[in-house]
Every structure is written in structure tokens, then in C-alpha cells.
Design a protein around this motif. Sequence first.
Motif, PDB file in Angstrom:
ATOM      1  N   ALA A  62      66.609  58.922  47.415  1.00  0.00           N
ATOM      2  CA  ALA A  62      65.857  60.125  47.045  1.00  0.00           C
ATOM      3  C   ALA A  62      64.762  60.482  48.054  1.00  0.00           C
ATOM      4  O   ALA A  62      64.607  61.668  48.384  1.00  0.00           O
ATOM      5  CB  ALA A  62      65.265  59.949  45.646  1.00  0.00           C
ATOM      6  N   PRO A  63      63.973  59.537  48.550  1.00  0.00           N
ATOM      7  CA  PRO A  63      62.904  59.926  49.483  1.00  0.00           C
ATOM      8  C   PRO A  63      63.423  60.644  50.728  1.00  0.00           C
ATOM      9  O   PRO A  63      62.776  61.565  51.237  1.00  0.00           O
ATOM     10  CB  PRO A  63      62.257  58.588  49.843  1.00  0.00           C
ATOM     11  CG  PRO A  63      62.570  57.687  48.712  1.00  0.00           C
ATOM     12  CD  PRO A  63      63.926  58.105  48.247  1.00  0.00           C
ATOM     13  N   LEU A  64      64.584  60.231  51.223  1.00  0.00           N
ATOM     14  CA  LEU A  64      65.144  60.887  52.398  1.00  0.00           C
ATOM     15  C   LEU A  64      65.502  62.337  52.097  1.00  0.00           C
ATOM     16  O   LEU A  64      65.299  63.228  52.926  1.00  0.00           O
ATOM     17  CB  LEU A  64      66.372  60.132  52.907  1.00  0.00           C
ATOM     18  CG  LEU A  64      66.080  58.984  53.886  1.00  0.00           C
ATOM     19  CD1 LEU A  64      65.355  57.844  53.183  1.00  0.00           C
ATOM     20  CD2 LEU A  64      67.361  58.466  54.509  1.00  0.00           C
ATOM     21  N   LYS A  65      66.030  62.569  50.903  1.00  0.00           N
ATOM     22  CA  LYS A  65      66.374  63.939  50.511  1.00  0.00           C
ATOM     23  C   LYS A  65      65.117  64.807  50.416  1.00  0.00           C
ATOM     24  O   LYS A  65      65.128  65.988  50.801  1.00  0.00           O
ATOM     25  CB  LYS A  65      67.120  63.927  49.181  1.00  0.00           C
ATOM     26  CG  LYS A  65      68.465  63.216  49.241  1.00  0.00           C
ATOM     27  CD  LYS A  65      69.117  63.137  47.871  1.00  0.00           C
ATOM     28  CE  LYS A  65      70.431  62.363  47.934  1.00  0.00           C
ATOM     29  NZ  LYS A  65      71.050  62.220  46.588  1.00  0.00           N
ATOM     30  N   ASN A  86      60.307  48.649  46.980  1.00  0.00           N
ATOM     31  CA  ASN A  86      61.235  49.359  46.104  1.00  0.00           C
ATOM     32  C   ASN A  86      61.810  50.530  46.886  1.00  0.00           C
ATOM     33  O   ASN A  86      61.067  51.366  47.412  1.00  0.00           O
ATOM     34  CB  ASN A  86      60.512  49.863  44.854  1.00  0.00           C
ATOM     35  CG  ASN A  86      61.448  50.508  43.845  1.00  0.00           C
ATOM     36  OD1 ASN A  86      62.191  51.421  44.177  1.00  0.00           O
ATOM     37  ND2 ASN A  86      61.400  50.047  42.609  1.00  0.00           N
ATOM     38  N   ALA A  87      63.148  50.592  46.966  1.00  0.00           N
ATOM     39  CA  ALA A  87      63.805  51.579  47.814  1.00  0.00           C
ATOM     40  C   ALA A  87      63.925  52.958  47.169  1.00  0.00           C
ATOM     41  O   ALA A  87      64.192  53.931  47.861  1.00  0.00           O
ATOM     42  CB  ALA A  87      65.212  51.084  48.185  1.00  0.00           C
ATOM     43  N   ASN A  88      63.737  53.057  45.859  1.00  0.00           N
ATOM     44  CA  ASN A  88      64.007  54.298  45.133  1.00  0.00           C
ATOM     45  C   ASN A  88      65.362  54.864  45.557  1.00  0.00           C
ATOM     46  O   ASN A  88      65.514  56.055  45.855  1.00  0.00           O
ATOM     47  CB  ASN A  88      62.899  55.330  45.360  1.00  0.00           C
ATOM     48  CG  ASN A  88      63.014  56.513  44.392  1.00  0.00           C
ATOM     49  OD1 ASN A  88      63.757  56.461  43.407  1.00  0.00           O
ATOM     50  ND2 ASN A  88      62.279  57.582  44.683  1.00  0.00           N
ATOM     51  N   ALA A  89      66.356  53.991  45.577  1.00  0.00           N
ATOM     52  CA  ALA A  89      67.725  54.363  45.940  1.00  0.00           C
ATOM     53  C   ALA A  89      68.654  54.064  44.772  1.00  0.00           C
ATOM     54  O   ALA A  89      68.477  53.070  44.072  1.00  0.00           O
ATOM     55  CB  ALA A  89      68.180  53.589  47.173  1.00  0.00           C
ATOM     56  N   GLY A  95      64.876  59.330  40.254  1.00  0.00           N
ATOM     57  CA  GLY A  95      64.448  58.952  41.590  1.00  0.00           C
ATOM     58  C   GLY A  95      63.930  60.143  42.376  1.00  0.00           C
ATOM     59  O   GLY A  95      62.928  60.048  43.096  1.00  0.00           O
ATOM     60  N   MET A  96      64.600  61.296  42.242  1.00  0.00           N
ATOM     61  CA  MET A  96      64.139  62.508  42.904  1.00  0.00           C
ATOM     62  C   MET A  96      62.800  62.960  42.334  1.00  0.00           C
ATOM     63  O   MET A  96      61.893  63.359  43.073  1.00  0.00           O
ATOM     64  CB  MET A  96      65.176  63.623  42.749  1.00  0.00           C
ATOM     65  CG  MET A  96      66.357  63.506  43.667  1.00  0.00           C
ATOM     66  SD  MET A  96      65.912  63.672  45.427  1.00  0.00           S
ATOM     67  CE  MET A  96      65.351  65.386  45.494  1.00  0.00           C
ATOM     68  N   VAL A  97      62.677  62.885  41.028  1.00  0.00           N
ATOM     69  CA  VAL A  97      61.405  63.258  40.385  1.00  0.00           C
ATOM     70  C   VAL A  97      60.274  62.392  40.918  1.00  0.00           C
ATOM     71  O   VAL A  97      59.181  62.893  41.270  1.00  0.00           O
ATOM     72  CB  VAL A  97      61.514  63.131  38.854  1.00  0.00           C
ATOM     73  CG1 VAL A  97      60.143  63.294  38.210  1.00  0.00           C
ATOM     74  CG2 VAL A  97      62.490  64.155  38.296  1.00  0.00           C
ATOM     75  N   ASP A  98      60.510  61.095  41.009  1.00  0.00           N
ATOM     76  CA  ASP A  98      59.464  60.172  41.487  1.00  0.00           C
ATOM     77  C   ASP A  98      59.109  60.437  42.949  1.00  0.00           C
ATOM     78  O   ASP A  98      57.933  60.412  43.328  1.00  0.00           O
ATOM     79  CB  ASP A  98      59.921  58.723  41.309  1.00  0.00           C
ATOM     80  CG  ASP A  98      60.005  58.303  39.849  1.00  0.00           C
ATOM     81  OD1 ASP A  98      59.375  58.974  39.006  1.00  0.00           O
ATOM     82  OD2 ASP A  98      60.705  57.319  39.551  1.00  0.00           O
ATOM     83  N   ALA A  99      60.127  60.688  43.776  1.00  0.00           N
ATOM     84  CA  ALA A  99      59.868  60.959  45.196  1.00  0.00           C
ATOM     85  C   ALA A  99      59.072  62.256  45.354  1.00  0.00           C
ATOM     86  O   ALA A  99      58.158  62.344  46.194  1.00  0.00           O
ATOM     87  CB  ALA A  99      61.185  61.035  45.966  1.00  0.00           C
ATOM     88  N   GLY A 123      63.060  48.723  50.194  1.00  0.00           N
ATOM     89  CA  GLY A 123      62.975  47.564  49.305  1.00  0.00           C
ATOM     90  C   GLY A 123      64.225  47.428  48.467  1.00  0.00           C
ATOM     91  O   GLY A 123      65.331  47.744  48.918  1.00  0.00           O
ATOM     92  N   VAL A 124      64.059  46.988  47.229  1.00  0.00           N
ATOM     93  CA  VAL A 124      65.182  46.713  46.337  1.00  0.00           C
ATOM     94  C   VAL A 124      65.841  48.011  45.887  1.00  0.00           C
ATOM     95  O   VAL A 124      65.164  48.987  45.550  1.00  0.00           O
ATOM     96  CB  VAL A 124      64.705  45.905  45.117  1.00  0.00           C
ATOM     97  CG1 VAL A 124      65.856  45.678  44.142  1.00  0.00           C
ATOM     98  CG2 VAL A 124      64.132  44.564  45.560  1.00  0.00           C
ATOM     99  N   ILE A 125      67.175  48.037  45.888  1.00  0.00           N
ATOM    100  CA  ILE A 125      67.963  49.204  45.481  1.00  0.00           C
ATOM    101  C   ILE A 125      68.230  49.163  43.977  1.00  0.00           C
ATOM    102  O   ILE A 125      68.447  48.099  43.404  1.00  0.00           O
ATOM    103  CB  ILE A 125      69.296  49.226  46.252  1.00  0.00           C
ATOM    104  CG1 ILE A 125      69.042  49.451  47.744  1.00  0.00           C
ATOM    105  CG2 ILE A 125      70.254  50.288  45.710  1.00  0.00           C
ATOM    106  CD1 ILE A 125      70.263  49.243  48.612  1.00  0.00           C
ATOM    107  N   GLY A 126      68.228  50.344  43.344  1.00  0.00           N
ATOM    108  CA  GLY A 126      68.664  50.451  41.960  1.00  0.00           C
ATOM    109  C   GLY A 126      67.597  50.242  40.916  1.00  0.00           C
ATOM    110  O   GLY A 126      67.898  50.208  39.725  1.00  0.00           O
ATOM    111  N   GLU A 127      66.341  50.146  41.326  1.00  0.00           N
ATOM    112  CA  GLU A 127      65.248  49.991  40.370  1.00  0.00           C
ATOM    113  C   GLU A 127      64.303  51.183  40.492  1.00  0.00           C
ATOM    114  O   GLU A 127      63.984  51.621  41.602  1.00  0.00           O
ATOM    115  CB  GLU A 127      64.479  48.689  40.631  1.00  0.00           C
ATOM    116  CG  GLU A 127      65.307  47.441  40.398  1.00  0.00           C
ATOM    117  CD  GLU A 127      64.508  46.166  40.637  1.00  0.00           C
ATOM    118  OE1 GLU A 127      63.275  46.270  40.889  1.00  0.00           O
ATOM    119  OE2 GLU A 127      65.101  45.080  40.568  1.00  0.00           O
TER     120      GLU A 127
END
Length: 408
Positions: A62-65, A86-89, A95-99, A123-127
Motif C-alpha cells: 500500500a505505501p508504494l501505491k 511492519n511492511a503494510n503489505a 492497508g491503503m487507509v493506513d498508508a 518489515g513483516v508482511i500481512g499484518e
Amino acid sequence: MIKMTNFKMKTVKEGDVTSPLGFQAVGIHCGIKKKRKDLGLILSEGPAVSAAVYTTNAFQAAPLKVTQQSLAKGSTLRALVVNSGNANAFTGEQGMVDALMMRNAVADSFQLSPWEVAVTSTGVIGERLPIEKILAGIEQLPHLLGEDGASFSEAILTTDTFAKSLAVEIEIEGKTVTIGGTAKGSGMIHPNMATMLAFVTTDAKIHPDVLQRLLHHVTDQTFNMITVDGDTSTNDMVLVMANGFAGHTELTEAHPDWPVFVHGFHYVSEQLAKMIAQDGEGATKLIEVVVQGAATEEMAKVIAKKIVGSNLVKTAVFGADGNWGRVVMAIGNSGFYVDEKQLDITIGHTLVVQKGIVMNYEEEAVTQSFKENKVKILVDLNQGEQSATAWGCDLTYDYVKINASYRT
């Protein structure tokens, strides 16, 4: 002074992303990790022409988007915020909302447009992100911001064992121009602009389209020529910000000092890429593979990366086993036709194969080369004029240990 070709550069002592004029940074602990810094920010005092390249992983985080949205709105940024731990992936719509919340919080805290803010995570994926902790951390950043690139470099690390930063000074139109960089990356490292974060700042003034073209070109020769474990991440990017504070006229490919800037930009990128390769998880040695005499540049690149990415080559280097036959194996797996009767292989300073014939060499010399901190393998295909260099590291017991217990 460093002199390479006809250009001179001066390295900046303890240089980083704050070395160019008009850039500040900060890194803090906001609570994603137990103790270490995990939230960082780079701020330009004025609008900075920006460019980026992104991971090729199909599950782009999400952050990349969000960063792509910002750069699509305009070609300038003022700030970059990054969290580690945390990768937010693979986090869906939330995830988009958080980014977006991260982007908007930085914009509010520094009185910027949201479109002037880039976001990234690692960081960690999926969390899901612990967004409340991150937002509380962002509120602190304006009060802590300073010329503190070291804390920012620490804040972006995951399994890295050291921070990776440098800066150089060059001359454009008689004015001092500085290029600084900071990167992270240790595991899940493989080419095609993935599995790393790298941020480059400069006080040069440059046209946005020119900067994007330069970034793509240099990335293909540096960051895309490293590999640790062959896995491509969901998150990572290289992002460049150029604020023009050095005061020269705008750089384009037609500018007489353009080669000077390209030289400095390439140097910073290559050094960061090599630091990432050297710091591969559990690594003890940097491996540099040079392939020359190729029919095409693509042929040279693929073969170089095949060799440096081979687990059998990597384990041979770790065990200081002078088994250069594994290099031959990797070349043969490249998918390109190579005339073995034209092949030369040199390990360190020892020529082991010439025109496809095994030389009468001292095996101890090859073994000794594999014991060095930097192992160099030179392959000459003698089929053309193209060449390429790739970097990687050895594969050790600790790589398995680190990745078997990554979340614990």
C-alpha cells in the motif's frame, strides 16, 4: 579526493541524506519495534523534483501505491515518511487507509499538501500497521527534526547489521553540488528494484523527466545488479529528491556538466548497492562478479547475476572451497549460448580457465581468494564488447537462523 575517469569527487565525512543543502531528517522509536528506532522522516525546505522506481513483485504494498499517487499528481515532494518493522503489505483496503493516514498526518504536521508526501514501509508482511502508534510518532517529528541523518538511517533498518549512508560533493558550473544517500536491505534481496529501500537527496537542480530517466538507467546498473537470496519483496523502492538549492541552472542531458552529475549519482547508488549486498543476512563476504566480452549488455547482466546468485557459488565462497566449476555451472544455466572454447575465468588474481582449457594453477591461491572479505570473479566470454558487474554475498548458516526466527 577521489578521481574516477576525468571527474573529481570529494566524499563528505559522515555524509548522508542531510548533507545536501536544504534537507533535514529525523528518526525515532514510536513503538512498532520493542526498542529500536522505527519511524523516520526526510524533509526538504523547498519543493524537490522527485523520481522513484518500485518493486516488481505482483503484491505491491500500500505505501508504494500511495507514493505513486503523490508523484502522479506532481513531480515534486517535500517529505518522505518511512516506518520499519511492519511492511503494510498484503493488508487490503485497510492497508491503503493506513498508508493514506500516514501521508495526511505528515502533511498536517508540516503544513504541506498531501501530494507533497511520499510514504514507505518495511518489515513483516500481512499484518496491519499499529497506526495509532505511528500517528502519535508523527506528531513528535516537527519538534525533533534536525540535520540528523544518522537517526533516520537507523530508523529504516530491519535485519540490517549496520546503517548504510554516504555523500559526495561535485562541481556544477563552479558551484558545489552534494549528493547524499541512505539505504536499508539485508534479506529478501533480488534485482528488478525490489527488497530494499534507498533514498537519494541532492541540492542539484534537474528537470523531472531527466531525473526519472537517469534513475532508471542507474538503477539497472547498480541496485538491480545485486542479489542476496533471489527473493523479490513486496515493498521497496529507490526514491530521489532534488531541491535545486545549489543554485546552478537546470540540468538536462545537454548541459555541459551533465556527465559530472551522472558520475556522482552513479557512484552514490553503486556504493549503497554494494553495502546492501555486503550486509546480506548472515553474510561474511562480498562477492563481485564481472562479466566482459559479452555479445550484448543483457547477456553480460544475466550471466553476472546468475553467478552471484547461485547458491552453490555462494556456499563455495562461504566455505572457502575453490570449486570454480560452480561458476561454469552458473554460466551454463544463464540461457545464453556461450562458446566454452572462448571462455576465460579468473578467481581473484588466478587465471583458472583460458579459452576453455583448465590452467595449471595453484589451488591454494583460489582457496585463499575465497577467504578474502571481498571475493572477485572475472569471466571473459570473448564473444563481444559488452560487460556488466553484479554483487552478492556468501550463503551462511546464520542466513537460515535469521530467517527461521524472523518474527521471534
